[in-house]
Design an enzyme around this catalytic site. Structure first.
Site, PDB file in Angstrom:
ATOM      1  N   ASP A  62       0.903   5.105   1.983  1.00 29.87           N
ATOM      2  CA  ASP A  62       0.265   5.778   3.115  1.00 29.87           C
ATOM      3  C   ASP A  62      -0.429   7.042   2.593  1.00 29.87           C
ATOM      4  OD1 ASP A  62       1.329   3.812   4.729  1.00 29.87           O
ATOM      5  OD2 ASP A  62       3.002   5.038   5.458  1.00 29.87           O
TER       6      ASP A  62
ATOM      7  N   ARG B  32       8.431  -8.943  14.964  1.00 29.33           N
ATOM      8  CA  ARG B  32       8.773  -7.568  14.584  1.00 29.33           C
ATOM      9  C   ARG B  32       7.838  -6.615  15.304  1.00 29.33           C
ATOM     10  NH1 ARG B  32      10.804  -4.249  10.293  1.00 29.33           N
ATOM     11  NH2 ARG B  32       9.349  -2.571   9.770  1.00 29.33           N
TER      12      ARG B  32
ATOM     13  N   HIS C 180       4.816   0.084  -0.124  1.00 29.09           N
ATOM     14  CA  HIS C 180       5.610  -0.736   0.794  1.00 29.09           C
ATOM     15  C   HIS C 180       4.737  -1.844   1.365  1.00 29.09           C
ATOM     16  CE1 HIS C 180       3.798   2.616   3.003  1.00 29.09           C
ATOM     17  NE2 HIS C 180       3.819   1.864   4.107  1.00 29.09           N
TER      18      HIS C 180
ATOM     19  N   HIS D 260       0.847  -1.198   0.000  1.00 27.01           N
ATOM     20  CA  HIS D 260       0.000   0.000   0.000  1.00 27.01           C
ATOM     21  C   HIS D 260       0.880   1.246   0.000  1.00 27.01           C
ATOM     22  CE1 HIS D 260       1.249  -0.454   4.164  1.00 27.01           C
ATOM     23  NE2 HIS D 260       1.024   0.838   4.336  1.00 27.01           N
TER      24      HIS D 260
HETATM   25  C1  LIG Z   1      -7.485  -0.674   3.850  1.00 24.43           C
HETATM   26  C2  LIG Z   1      -7.158   0.425   4.521  1.00 24.43           C
HETATM   27  C3  LIG Z   1      -6.487   0.427   5.858  1.00 24.43           C
HETATM   28  C4  LIG Z   1      -5.972   1.861   5.971  1.00 24.43           C
HETATM   29  C5  LIG Z   1      -7.121   2.616   5.315  1.00 24.43           C
HETATM   30  C6  LIG Z   1      -7.329   1.819   4.034  1.00 24.43           C
HETATM   31  C7  LIG Z   1      -6.194   2.124   3.051  1.00 24.43           C
HETATM   32  C8  LIG Z   1      -4.849   2.503   3.719  1.00 24.43           C
HETATM   33  C9  LIG Z   1      -4.628   2.021   5.151  1.00 24.43           C
HETATM   34  C10 LIG Z   1      -3.822   3.014   5.971  1.00 24.43           C
HETATM   35  C11 LIG Z   1      -2.294   2.930   5.766  1.00 24.43           C
HETATM   36  C12 LIG Z   1      -1.605   3.974   6.653  1.00 24.43           C
HETATM   37  C13 LIG Z   1      -2.201   4.066   8.079  1.00 24.43           C
HETATM   38  C14 LIG Z   1      -3.743   4.028   8.068  1.00 24.43           C
HETATM   39  C15 LIG Z   1      -4.297   4.268   9.453  1.00 24.43           C
HETATM   40  C16 LIG Z   1      -4.277   4.996   7.042  1.00 24.43           C
HETATM   41  O1  LIG Z   1      -4.600   6.141   7.209  1.00 24.43           O
HETATM   42  O2  LIG Z   1      -4.300   4.371   5.810  1.00 24.43           O
HETATM   43  C17 LIG Z   1      -4.152   2.715   7.416  1.00 24.43           C
HETATM   44  C18 LIG Z   1      -5.668   2.381   7.388  1.00 24.43           C
HETATM   45  C19 LIG Z   1      -6.087   1.390   8.500  1.00 24.43           C
HETATM   46  O3  LIG Z   1      -5.306   0.536   8.893  1.00 24.43           O
HETATM   47  O4  LIG Z   1      -7.237   1.485   8.912  1.00 24.43           O
HETATM   48  O1  LIG Z   2       4.829  -2.239  10.398  1.00 23.64           O
HETATM   49  C1  LIG Z   2       5.566  -1.799   9.520  1.00 23.64           C
HETATM   50  O2  LIG Z   2       6.774  -1.958   9.520  1.00 23.64           O
HETATM   51  C2  LIG Z   2       4.943  -1.003   8.393  1.00 23.64           C
HETATM   52  C3  LIG Z   2       3.441  -0.991   8.453  1.00 23.64           C
HETATM   53  C4  LIG Z   2       2.823   0.037   7.569  1.00 23.64           C
HETATM   54  O3  LIG Z   2       3.272   0.258   6.481  1.00 23.64           O
HETATM   55  C5  LIG Z   2       1.647   0.785   8.047  1.00 23.64           C
HETATM   56  O4  LIG Z   2       1.160   0.528   9.176  1.00 23.64           O
HETATM   57  O5  LIG Z   2       1.189   1.676   7.294  1.00 23.64           O
HETATM   58 FE   LIG Z   3       2.321   1.997   5.566  1.00 17.17          FE
END
Ligand SMILES: C=C1C[C@]23C[C@H]1CC[C@H]2[C@@]12CCC[C@@](C)(C(=O)O1)[C@H]2[C@@H]3C(=O)O
Ligand SMILES: O=C(O)CCC(=O)C(=O)O
Ligand SMILES: [Fe+2]
Length: 327
Positions: A202, A267, A257, A200
């Site tokens: 961020d 981890r 990533h 994905h």
């Molecule tokens: C499938 C998902 C899960 C999301 C939302 C959507 C797309 C991207 C994921 C993230 C990735 C980065 C942190 C987070 C908190 C964010 O803002 O986007 C994640 C979120 C979640 O884990 O809920």
């Molecule tokens: O846990 C990690 O090392 C990366 C996880 C990640 O990419 C995320 O939580 O958005």
């Molecule tokens: Fe991430």
């Protein structure tokens, strides 16, 4: 007789045809105490959307205290941890990521950087955990601010707080996450690659990640190949998020990533996701357009965030917001 089901990985995702792990030495390293930091940061954001930071100023003590508390939390029985869940929107989650069916070999705590939203998330000794999270977050936010200012300076745009003011704003919609990937002994035996956290980008502006010394993080290069990031528990890894890609009109790239589970070691990673206020318009900065058109439709962080909730982890979320060039 009570039959306890054996933990199984059959409902998780594997990576097929995964090349043997090659640890990359090409990941840029930026020493924040050196005068060339801003130039190196800009180059790294253009090429990779990813870099490693040393001399970051976050006290090792704040890091290890948080690591200790987090490990204590994750070592509790599932029934205790689940009292801090589900992560809708904040709290403890396991296996399931987001709302649309993504799963990974991971458990996590998802927190708002504004602690009022994190009620009842902190397990048995909430005050201590909360306090440690707060002091860690304020150090990391400071580093985020410094890096975002160096980006503006490196891009030669003014004022130098154009990016940093968004994450420093009281209304900033930032998120904090602690991920725990237990060792998965099955993998040590069968040599497969199990997804810990699927690929994905961020969505926010910038993410600052610190992990213990267990490998697993991989980034995707422009050519689509994946490289493994050698773990380094005393450094931070910085990701360009989708919002920063848009604000730089595509000059900086948000990095794809993922994390692979490990057969031998667990981890632990903690990530600060610096986001803008909900009402903020996410659009290319005029000073970076140089007469060119915006590659993106106009949208607010609120709109983008809402659309991420409806997406799958691997989706190209920015795709909906791209302006198709008139031909
Ligand atoms: C499938 C998902 C899960 C999301 C939302 C959507 C797309 C991207 C994921 C993230 C990735 C980065 C942190 C987070 C908190 C964010 O803002 O986007 C994640 C979120 C979640 O884990 O809920
Ligand atoms: O846990 C990690 O090392 C990366 C996880 C990640 O990419 C995320 O939580 O958005
Ligand atoms: Fe991430």
């Amino acid at each position: 007789m009570v039959l306890l089901s054996k933990p199984t990985t059959e409902h998780y995702s594997y990576i097929k045809n995964c090349m043997p792990t090659t640890f990359s030495s090409t990941i840029p390293i930026v020493d924040l105490s050196k005068p060339d930091a801003k130039t190196l940061i800009v180059k790294a954001c253009e090429e990779f959307g990813f870099f490693k930071v040393i001399n970051h100023g976050v006290p090792m003590e704040a890091i290890s205290q948080l690591e200790t508390e987090a490990l204590k939390f994750f070592s509790m029985p599932l029934i205790e941890k689940e009292k801090a869940g589900p992560p809708k929107p904040f709290g403890y989650g396991s296996k399931s990521i987001g709302r649309n069916g993504d799963v990974g070999w991971v458990e996590y705590l998802l927190l708002n950087t504004n602690q009022e939203h994190n009620f009842s998330v902190f397990g048995k000794n909430p005050e201590k955990f909360r306090c440690i999270v707060n002091s860690y977050m304020s150090s990391v936010r400071k580093m985020a601010c410094e890096i975002l200012e160096l980006m503006a300076e490196g891009l030669k745009i003014q004022p130098k707080n154009v990016f940093s003011k968004l994450v420093m704003d009281k209304q900033s919609d930032s998120v904090f996450r602690v991920n725990h990937y237990p060792a998965c002994p099955e993998l040590a035996v069968n040599g497969q690659n199990l997804i810990g956290f699927g690929e994905h980008t961020d969505p926010q502006i910038i993410s600052l990640l610190r992990s213990n010394n267990t490998s697993g993080l991989q980034i995707s290069l422009r050519d689509g190949s994946w490289i493994s990031v050698p773990p380094d528990h005393s450094s931070f890894f910085i990701n360009v998020g989708d919002s920063l890609q848009v604000m730089t009109n595509g000059r900086f790239r948000s990095v794809r990533h993922r994390v692979l589970a490990n057969g031998f070691k667990s981890r632990l990673s903690m990530i600060y996701f610096g986001g803008p206020p909900l009402s903020e318009k996410i659009a290319p900065l005029p000073s970076l357009m140089k007469g060119k058109e915006s590659l993106y439709k106009e949208f607010t962080w609120f709109e983008y965030k809402n659309s991420t909730y409806g997406s799958r982890l691997a989706d190209n979320r920015l795709g909906h917001f791209e302006r198709i060039a008139a031909s």
